[in-house]
Design a protein around this motif. Structure first.
Motif, PDB file in Angstrom:
ATOM      1  N   SER A  79      30.963 -15.726 -34.200  1.00  0.00           N
ATOM      2  CA  SER A  79      31.939 -15.209 -33.246  1.00  0.00           C
ATOM      3  C   SER A  79      32.439 -16.314 -32.317  1.00  0.00           C
ATOM      4  O   SER A  79      31.895 -17.420 -32.279  1.00  0.00           O
ATOM      5  CB  SER A  79      31.306 -14.094 -32.407  1.00  0.00           C
ATOM      6  OG  SER A  79      30.309 -14.624 -31.551  1.00  0.00           O
ATOM      7  N   LYS A 109      38.400 -10.977 -30.673  1.00  0.00           N
ATOM      8  CA  LYS A 109      39.019  -9.692 -30.369  1.00  0.00           C
ATOM      9  C   LYS A 109      40.537  -9.802 -30.280  1.00  0.00           C
ATOM     10  O   LYS A 109      41.070 -10.685 -29.605  1.00  0.00           O
ATOM     11  CB  LYS A 109      38.489  -9.153 -29.037  1.00  0.00           C
ATOM     12  CG  LYS A 109      36.969  -9.021 -28.961  1.00  0.00           C
ATOM     13  CD  LYS A 109      36.424  -8.041 -29.983  1.00  0.00           C
ATOM     14  CE  LYS A 109      34.929  -7.831 -29.806  1.00  0.00           C
ATOM     15  NZ  LYS A 109      34.347  -6.950 -30.836  1.00  0.00           N
ATOM     16  N   SER A 110      41.223  -8.877 -30.968  1.00  0.00           N
ATOM     17  CA  SER A 110      42.685  -8.829 -30.931  1.00  0.00           C
ATOM     18  C   SER A 110      43.207  -7.554 -30.271  1.00  0.00           C
ATOM     19  O   SER A 110      44.398  -7.428 -30.016  1.00  0.00           O
ATOM     20  CB  SER A 110      43.252  -8.904 -32.351  1.00  0.00           C
ATOM     21  OG  SER A 110      42.892 -10.107 -32.971  1.00  0.00           O
ATOM     22  N   TRP A 111      42.304  -6.632 -30.008  1.00  0.00           N
ATOM     23  CA  TRP A 111      42.663  -5.335 -29.433  1.00  0.00           C
ATOM     24  C   TRP A 111      42.287  -5.376 -27.954  1.00  0.00           C
ATOM     25  O   TRP A 111      41.116  -5.592 -27.604  1.00  0.00           O
ATOM     26  CB  TRP A 111      41.911  -4.251 -30.178  1.00  0.00           C
ATOM     27  CG  TRP A 111      42.168  -2.840 -29.773  1.00  0.00           C
ATOM     28  CD1 TRP A 111      43.157  -2.379 -28.947  1.00  0.00           C
ATOM     29  CD2 TRP A 111      41.414  -1.699 -30.188  1.00  0.00           C
ATOM     30  NE1 TRP A 111      43.074  -1.021 -28.813  1.00  0.00           N
ATOM     31  CE2 TRP A 111      42.018  -0.564 -29.573  1.00  0.00           C
ATOM     32  CE3 TRP A 111      40.311  -1.515 -31.013  1.00  0.00           C
ATOM     33  CZ2 TRP A 111      41.518   0.723 -29.764  1.00  0.00           C
ATOM     34  CZ3 TRP A 111      39.831  -0.236 -31.211  1.00  0.00           C
ATOM     35  CH2 TRP A 111      40.420   0.872 -30.595  1.00  0.00           C
ATOM     36  N   GLN A 114      39.162  -3.541 -26.867  1.00  0.00           N
ATOM     37  CA  GLN A 114      37.890  -4.190 -27.180  1.00  0.00           C
ATOM     38  C   GLN A 114      37.563  -5.277 -26.158  1.00  0.00           C
ATOM     39  O   GLN A 114      36.404  -5.483 -25.799  1.00  0.00           O
ATOM     40  CB  GLN A 114      37.961  -4.796 -28.588  1.00  0.00           C
ATOM     41  CG  GLN A 114      37.943  -3.795 -29.729  1.00  0.00           C
ATOM     42  CD  GLN A 114      36.536  -3.404 -30.139  1.00  0.00           C
ATOM     43  OE1 GLN A 114      35.607  -4.177 -29.953  1.00  0.00           O
ATOM     44  NE2 GLN A 114      36.388  -2.217 -30.698  1.00  0.00           N
ATOM     45  N   VAL A 115      38.593  -5.972 -25.697  1.00  0.00           N
ATOM     46  CA  VAL A 115      38.375  -7.061 -24.740  1.00  0.00           C
ATOM     47  C   VAL A 115      37.862  -6.511 -23.412  1.00  0.00           C
ATOM     48  O   VAL A 115      36.845  -6.965 -22.873  1.00  0.00           O
ATOM     49  CB  VAL A 115      39.679  -7.856 -24.512  1.00  0.00           C
ATOM     50  CG1 VAL A 115      39.477  -8.911 -23.424  1.00  0.00           C
ATOM     51  CG2 VAL A 115      40.139  -8.503 -25.809  1.00  0.00           C
ATOM     52  N   ASN A 126      39.672 -13.823 -22.826  1.00  0.00           N
ATOM     53  CA  ASN A 126      39.534 -13.690 -24.277  1.00  0.00           C
ATOM     54  C   ASN A 126      40.380 -14.724 -25.015  1.00  0.00           C
ATOM     55  O   ASN A 126      39.935 -15.328 -26.001  1.00  0.00           O
ATOM     56  CB  ASN A 126      39.927 -12.277 -24.717  1.00  0.00           C
ATOM     57  CG  ASN A 126      39.763 -12.066 -26.207  1.00  0.00           C
ATOM     58  OD1 ASN A 126      38.685 -12.264 -26.764  1.00  0.00           O
ATOM     59  ND2 ASN A 126      40.847 -11.680 -26.868  1.00  0.00           N
ATOM     60  N   GLU A 149      39.727  -9.582 -35.463  1.00  0.00           N
ATOM     61  CA  GLU A 149      39.073  -8.275 -35.576  1.00  0.00           C
ATOM     62  C   GLU A 149      39.942  -7.187 -34.939  1.00  0.00           C
ATOM     63  O   GLU A 149      40.578  -7.400 -33.904  1.00  0.00           O
ATOM     64  CB  GLU A 149      37.703  -8.332 -34.890  1.00  0.00           C
ATOM     65  CG  GLU A 149      36.866  -7.084 -35.115  1.00  0.00           C
ATOM     66  CD  GLU A 149      35.543  -7.138 -34.356  1.00  0.00           C
ATOM     67  OE1 GLU A 149      34.567  -6.576 -34.848  1.00  0.00           O
ATOM     68  OE2 GLU A 149      35.513  -7.735 -33.267  1.00  0.00           O
ATOM     69  N   HIS A 150      39.981  -6.015 -35.596  1.00  0.00           N
ATOM     70  CA  HIS A 150      40.747  -4.856 -35.107  1.00  0.00           C
ATOM     71  C   HIS A 150      42.236  -5.196 -34.928  1.00  0.00           C
ATOM     72  O   HIS A 150      42.908  -4.612 -34.066  1.00  0.00           O
ATOM     73  CB  HIS A 150      40.196  -4.357 -33.772  1.00  0.00           C
ATOM     74  CG  HIS A 150      38.873  -3.666 -33.882  1.00  0.00           C
ATOM     75  ND1 HIS A 150      38.716  -2.418 -34.422  1.00  0.00           N
ATOM     76  CD2 HIS A 150      37.630  -4.075 -33.512  1.00  0.00           C
ATOM     77  CE1 HIS A 150      37.439  -2.070 -34.381  1.00  0.00           C
ATOM     78  NE2 HIS A 150      36.754  -3.057 -33.844  1.00  0.00           N
ATOM     79  N   GLY A 154      44.918  -3.129 -32.741  1.00  0.00           N
ATOM     80  CA  GLY A 154      45.391  -3.838 -31.548  1.00  0.00           C
ATOM     81  C   GLY A 154      46.886  -4.006 -31.538  1.00  0.00           C
ATOM     82  O   GLY A 154      47.534  -3.866 -30.479  1.00  0.00           O
ATOM     83  N   THR A 165      46.685 -13.451 -29.274  1.00  0.00           N
ATOM     84  CA  THR A 165      45.365 -13.873 -29.748  1.00  0.00           C
ATOM     85  C   THR A 165      45.488 -14.754 -30.979  1.00  0.00           C
ATOM     86  O   THR A 165      44.733 -15.721 -31.150  1.00  0.00           O
ATOM     87  CB  THR A 165      44.465 -12.656 -30.057  1.00  0.00           C
ATOM     88  OG1 THR A 165      44.994 -11.917 -31.161  1.00  0.00           O
ATOM     89  CG2 THR A 165      44.319 -11.752 -28.841  1.00  0.00           C
ATOM     90  N   THR A 182      39.863  -3.442 -39.374  1.00  0.00           N
ATOM     91  CA  THR A 182      38.434  -3.228 -39.175  1.00  0.00           C
ATOM     92  C   THR A 182      38.023  -1.764 -39.290  1.00  0.00           C
ATOM     93  O   THR A 182      36.957  -1.456 -39.824  1.00  0.00           O
ATOM     94  CB  THR A 182      38.012  -3.788 -37.809  1.00  0.00           C
ATOM     95  OG1 THR A 182      38.502  -5.124 -37.685  1.00  0.00           O
ATOM     96  CG2 THR A 182      36.508  -3.785 -37.658  1.00  0.00           C
TER      97      THR A 182
END
Length: 535
Positions: A79, A109-111, A114-115, A126, A149-150, A154, A165, A182
């Motif tokens: 990660s 993280k792209s959403w 989630q961040v 992020n 991810e996601h 996102g 991102t 995801t």
């Protein structure tokens, strides 16, 4: 043959994402064997684990440094740096460096949800984590592939931030932006639009990848659609297993792209290895290969209906989209009362090429099959038992032993933990009497152990046979415990697999019939292999 228009990089994640499937756990040696199989197939990358997550993965990467691979490149997965931690002090990033691979996959993280809700970071923090992580690894000689991810979720929630991102990863030196679906919920139209938008914005700078999950049953379809939209990097798992409903099935994707869509995924000569290598990976994983899998499953080129079989015998193109040997598979004619005379003849010719449709033995075998199926047999699932039936009918069968008796009994409470039952039997081989006993966690297991103990004196090959599956089907539920049952046994010697069957109102007798067929099938095959060496 299709002209290869573009090369697609295939990243197999069997050893990382696939290992998150229920009941799957690889030893270090298992991982090495799967790496060798995937390298033989010719995939571009093998994502072999997260060295920062557990000691076993780190041990694998240390041992893998000695592997000589011909096609694939090993990839370590991890990660972005932790929040409020410098890259040089981040334990997981140091583990990635210690793994020693030239290529790494970093997920971030792209959403925005989630961040803020999972990482409890700000949106700017992020972006810094993504950019600085990619830059840190790039400056240390690593080729960085960024897993967003996601990303699809996102993008739908906040497209502007999701794209930021990706831009942060590019600024950090990432060479691949892999769009991760995801949650596995994106529909085809969503995948098409979002992938196209990213390709338009970043496709001239870096490679665009796709990573899908199968929660909506669209993992393969979305992966193929992403390639049509310009993605040139595809991630998945060779056999499709993984967390929840699994990952995109690479065996299907590779075959579709290479045989149907004009792309090059693996060396062209290796496409014929697809089925054997899928079987090898399933065996190492301790899973039964899904019979219905496209291209590589046992039923991918199986035919049962008489009219279908007759047409395929005249011209396989009548019902087959490719020839089975293209992907290393084989055509199967399923035996049943609807299969027809053409199929029976085709089966018999494997043992006696002189048989014709007018031979009396054909009618005899058809009559036996119909009678057996009336009793409850189902030969389409028991190729070994059907072959033995044919051999007996045409005079190419010799019993390997004669049973005098067997008996089983159980003990409650247990005399010893795990031993519920005992069996004793008496057999005769070429006039020699052998009496043996066995213990087991049930009468069938005890009987199996007793029979192998008796036979190994005469036939050592029985020790190489493993029962890989055992199924019992009640055929007449109205009769309750007096019902007729069908027992199906699947066996393997590590190279070949076969299925046998027994039917009786006594589950032990039905199991005995299937077990005897399984052992005799193996012994006959071994004799024929030895004979072939001398002709």
């Amino acid at each position: 043959m299709l002209t290869m228009a573009k090369t697609i990089d295939i990243l197999d994640s069997t050893l990382r994402d696939g290992s998150q499937g229920e009941g799957i756990s690889y030893s270090v040696l298992d991982k090495i064997h799967i790496v060798q199989a995937l390298d033989e197939l010719g995939v571009t990358y093998i994502e072999a684990g997260n060295p920062g997550s557990n000691p076993k993965d780190m041990e694998f990467f240390q041992r893998a440094k000695e592997l000589k691979l011909n096609h694939a490149k090993l990839v370590a997965f991890g990660s972005t740096r932790r929040k409020s931690t410098a890259c040089a002090e981040d334990v997981n990033l140091q583990s990635l460096l210690a793994a020693g691979t030239d290529d790494v996959v970093i997920f971030g993280k792209s959403w925005d949800f989630q961040v803020t809700e999972i990482l409890h970071a700000t949106l700017e923090e992020n972006l810094d984590m993504i950019r600085e992580t990619c830059e840190y690894l790039t400056k240390r000689g690593k080729n960085v592939m960024y897993d967003a991810e996601h990303f699809f979720t996102g993008y739908k929630e906040n497209a502007e931030y999701a794209l930021k991102t990706l831009n942060a990863a590019v600024e950090g030196g990432a060479t691949v932006l892999c769009l991760c679906e995801t949650k596995g919920g994106a529909m085809l139209s969503e995948c098409k639009k979002i992938t196209s938008d990213v390709v338009e914005k970043f496709g001239s700078v870096v490679k665009i990848g796709i990573h899908t999950h199968n929660d909506s049953g669209l993992a393969v379809a979305n992966s193929l659609l992403a390639v049509e939209c310009g993605a040139t990097h595809v991630q998945g798992v060779l056999l499709g297993f993984g967390e929840r409903t699994g990952n995109a099935t690479l065996s299907t994707i590779i075959a579709d792209l290479q045989l149907k869509m004009g792309y090059s995924c693996i060396p062209q000569e290796n496409i014929q290895k697809l089925t054997p290598i899928c079987k090898r990976v399933a065996e190492i994983t301790n899973l039964t290969l899904d019979m219905g899998m496209p291209y590589v499953g046992q039923n991918a080129f199986a035919h049962k209906a008489g009219m279908h079989i007759d047409a395929v015998l005249k011209n396989p193109a009548a019902y087959e989209h490719i020839t089975p040997d293209t992907v290393g598979n084989e055509r199967v004619f399923l035996m049943s009362e609807v299969a027809g005379r053409s199929m029976i003849i085709e089966k018999i010719k494997k043992f006696d090429s002189s048989i014709t449709k007018d031979s009396p033995v054909v009618a005899d075998i058809i009559a036996q099959v119909k009678e057996k199926e009336h009793q409850g047999y189902q030969f389409e699932g028991a190729d070994g038992s059907f072959e033995l039936l044919v051999r007996k009918a045409i005079g190419k069968y010799q019993p390997f032993f004669k049973l005098h008796y067997y008996k089983t009994n159980g003990e409650i409470p247990l005399i010893e933990k795990g031993l519920y039952s005992f069996a004793q039997l008496k057999i005769e081989v070429d006039g020699h009497i052998q009496i043996a006993a066995g213990e087991g966690n049930g009468p069938v297991n005890a009987l199996d152990n007793a029979l192998r103990s008796a036979l190994k004196t005469f036939y050592t090959a029985v020790e190489n046979i493993n029962l890989t599956d055992y199924k019992v089907r009640v055929l007449d539920s109205k009769s309750a415990t007096a019902s007729q049952v069908r027992v199906l046994i699947e066996s393997s010697d590590g190279t070949d697999s076969w299925s046998t069957m027994g039917v009786s109102c006594d589950v032990v007798e039905a199991s005995w019939l299937a077990l005897v067929d399984s052992l005799e099938y193996k012994l006959i095959k071994d004799i024929e292999k030895r004979y072939q060496k001398f002709i």
